[in-house]
Design a protein around this motif. Structure first.
Motif, PDB file in Angstrom:
ATOM      1  N   ALA A 187       0.830   4.462   8.858  1.00 37.82           N
ATOM      2  CA  ALA A 187       2.126   4.553   8.167  1.00 37.82           C
ATOM      3  C   ALA A 187       1.952   4.366   6.665  1.00 37.82           C
ATOM      4  O   ALA A 187       2.542   5.087   5.865  1.00 37.82           O
ATOM      5  CB  ALA A 187       3.079   3.502   8.726  1.00 37.82           C
ATOM      6  N   ALA A 188       1.119   3.400   6.261  1.00 39.54           N
ATOM      7  CA  ALA A 188       1.023   3.059   4.837  1.00 39.54           C
ATOM      8  C   ALA A 188       0.298   4.127   4.035  1.00 39.54           C
ATOM      9  O   ALA A 188       0.721   4.467   2.929  1.00 39.54           O
ATOM     10  CB  ALA A 188       0.312   1.713   4.670  1.00 39.54           C
ATOM     11  N   VAL A 189      -0.809   4.653   4.562  1.00 34.95           N
ATOM     12  CA  VAL A 189      -1.626   5.546   3.723  1.00 34.95           C
ATOM     13  C   VAL A 189      -1.059   6.967   3.677  1.00 34.95           C
ATOM     14  O   VAL A 189      -1.410   7.734   2.781  1.00 34.95           O
ATOM     15  CB  VAL A 189      -3.127   5.578   4.139  1.00 34.95           C
ATOM     16  CG1 VAL A 189      -3.701   4.171   4.176  1.00 34.95           C
ATOM     17  CG2 VAL A 189      -3.355   6.332   5.428  1.00 34.95           C
ATOM     18  N   ALA A 190      -0.209   7.311   4.642  1.00 38.17           N
ATOM     19  CA  ALA A 190       0.439   8.633   4.649  1.00 38.17           C
ATOM     20  C   ALA A 190      -0.578   9.763   4.408  1.00 38.17           C
ATOM     21  O   ALA A 190      -0.346  10.656   3.614  1.00 38.17           O
ATOM     22  CB  ALA A 190       1.550   8.670   3.591  1.00 38.17           C
ATOM     23  N   GLY A 191      -1.697   9.675   5.073  1.00 35.28           N
ATOM     24  CA  GLY A 191      -2.708  10.741   4.989  1.00 35.28           C
ATOM     25  C   GLY A 191      -3.637  10.633   3.792  1.00 35.28           C
ATOM     26  O   GLY A 191      -4.569  11.425   3.663  1.00 35.28           O
ATOM     27  N   ARG A 195       0.835  -1.223   0.000  1.00 33.99           N
ATOM     28  CA  ARG A 195       0.000   0.000   0.000  1.00 33.99           C
ATOM     29  C   ARG A 195       0.857   1.254   0.000  1.00 33.99           C
ATOM     30  O   ARG A 195       0.552   2.224  -0.715  1.00 33.99           O
ATOM     31  CB  ARG A 195      -0.924  -0.030   1.233  1.00 33.99           C
ATOM     32  CG  ARG A 195      -1.917   1.145   1.320  1.00 33.99           C
ATOM     33  CD  ARG A 195      -3.092   0.805   2.216  1.00 33.99           C
ATOM     34  NE  ARG A 195      -3.731  -0.390   1.711  1.00 33.99           N
ATOM     35  CZ  ARG A 195      -4.035  -1.462   2.464  1.00 33.99           C
ATOM     36  NH1 ARG A 195      -3.794  -1.474   3.750  1.00 33.99           N
ATOM     37  NH2 ARG A 195      -4.601  -2.518   1.920  1.00 33.99           N
ATOM     38  N   ALA A 196       1.913   1.260   0.781  1.00 35.29           N
ATOM     39  CA  ALA A 196       2.772   2.451   0.855  1.00 35.29           C
ATOM     40  C   ALA A 196       3.336   2.781  -0.535  1.00 35.29           C
ATOM     41  O   ALA A 196       3.332   3.941  -0.964  1.00 35.29           O
ATOM     42  CB  ALA A 196       3.911   2.205   1.848  1.00 35.29           C
ATOM     43  N   ALA A 216      -7.403   0.225   2.463  1.00 37.15           N
ATOM     44  CA  ALA A 216      -7.093  -0.079   3.869  1.00 37.15           C
ATOM     45  C   ALA A 216      -8.216  -0.829   4.602  1.00 37.15           C
ATOM     46  O   ALA A 216      -7.945  -1.612   5.520  1.00 37.15           O
ATOM     47  CB  ALA A 216      -6.771   1.215   4.607  1.00 37.15           C
ATOM     48  N   ASP A 217      -9.471  -0.621   4.203  1.00 32.87           N
ATOM     49  CA  ASP A 217     -10.566  -1.337   4.879  1.00 32.87           C
ATOM     50  C   ASP A 217     -10.432  -2.848   4.704  1.00 32.87           C
ATOM     51  O   ASP A 217     -10.832  -3.610   5.584  1.00 32.87           O
ATOM     52  CB  ASP A 217     -11.931  -0.877   4.343  1.00 32.87           C
ATOM     53  CG  ASP A 217     -12.191   0.585   4.655  1.00 32.87           C
ATOM     54  OD1 ASP A 217     -11.882   1.010   5.777  1.00 32.87           O
ATOM     55  OD2 ASP A 217     -12.693   1.301   3.770  1.00 32.87           O
TER      56      ASP A 217
END
Ligand code: TYD
Length: 229
Positions: free
Chosen positions: A121-125, A74-75, A98-99
């Motif tokens: 951490a992965a989605v970074a906002g 994801r990151a 992410a869900d």
């Protein structure tokens, strides 16, 4: 960011990819630029991790380790695909995000706080403005997957499809619970209905939220127009 980020969630066989393709056509007919992507994957690096995860090759890592790999994928996907597209003003339609980690790895027993840390951490906002949950009983979804497997050469169920019915049904309940808790960003659509019905319901969710910028307020919301007088 100038673009819009919409995610699609649901169990196996819910019909997400069909509906994403239809929504893309619809948004493009309104003059919008659309990027369709998926998870795990959606960038060259993340697609490599996808192959490992779906083959079952890294199953020995256990659910906590798998969750970390989903987060790593994801990151990379966020950094190299989603964020640049949003910065350019595109509509990003993403098949799972992410869900899916909250539900699949949560159902597998990974601690909620640990999953939250990974997600942050992965989605970074980069979080979806709208999440379409296509809800379907596990039994119906799995039947669809099975009949699809007979007509293509996808080689049988992947690591996650091949699990017991009760596991799929628990995931379904977790998705519904999540949609209830975060109702502000979710639209739940009945995936047992025919594709035309589902597509209409999804367009309604889009117009409810984005009518102004899509310039479709008059067409889609007669009640609101009458109320204005
Ligand atoms: P995919 O073939 O894309 O399935 P689908 O058509 O159902 O979306 O495979 C993705 C699988 O990975 C799916 O079974 C759900 C699972 N998954 C997770 O367990 N965690 C995640 O974070 C994501 C994105 C997917």
């Amino acid at each position: 960011m100038p673009g819009h980020f919409i995610t699609f969630e649901g169990g196996e066989g819910a019909g997400k990819s069909t509906q994403i393709a239809r929504l893309k056509v619809y948004l493009e007919s309104l003059g919008q630029s659309v990027l369709v992507t998926r998870e795990p994957g959606g960038s060259p690096g993340a697609e490599k991790i996808r192959a490992l995860l779906l083959s079952g090759e890294v199953r020995d890592l256990g659910p906590r380790g798998e969750a970390m790999l989903f987060a790593a994928a994801r990151a990379d996907h966020v950094d190299t695909t989603i964020k640049p597209a949003l910065e350019q003003g595109q509509w990003v339609l993403c098949d799972r995000y992410a869900d899916s980690t909250r539900v699949y790895q949560g159902e597998a027993g990974v601690d909620t706080d640990y999953l939250k840390l990974l997600e942050t951490a992965a989605v970074a906002g980069v979080r979806p403005e709208l999440t379409i949950l296509i809800d379907i009983p596990a039994e119906i979804g799995l039947k669809r997957v099975a009949s699809r497997a007979q007509t293509d050469d996808s080689g049988g169920p992947d690591r996650f499809e091949g699990e017991a019915l009760k596991v799929h049904e628990r995931r379904r309940r977790l998705f519904i619970e999540l949609a209830r808790q975060e109702a502000f960003r979710f639209a739940v659509v009945d995936g047992t209905k025919d594709p035309e019905y589902v597509a209409t319901a999804i367009r309604k969710a889009i117009s409810d939220r984005f009518a102004d910028e899509l310039n479709i307020a008059d067409e889609q919301q007669p009640a609101a127009r009458e109320g204005a007088h």
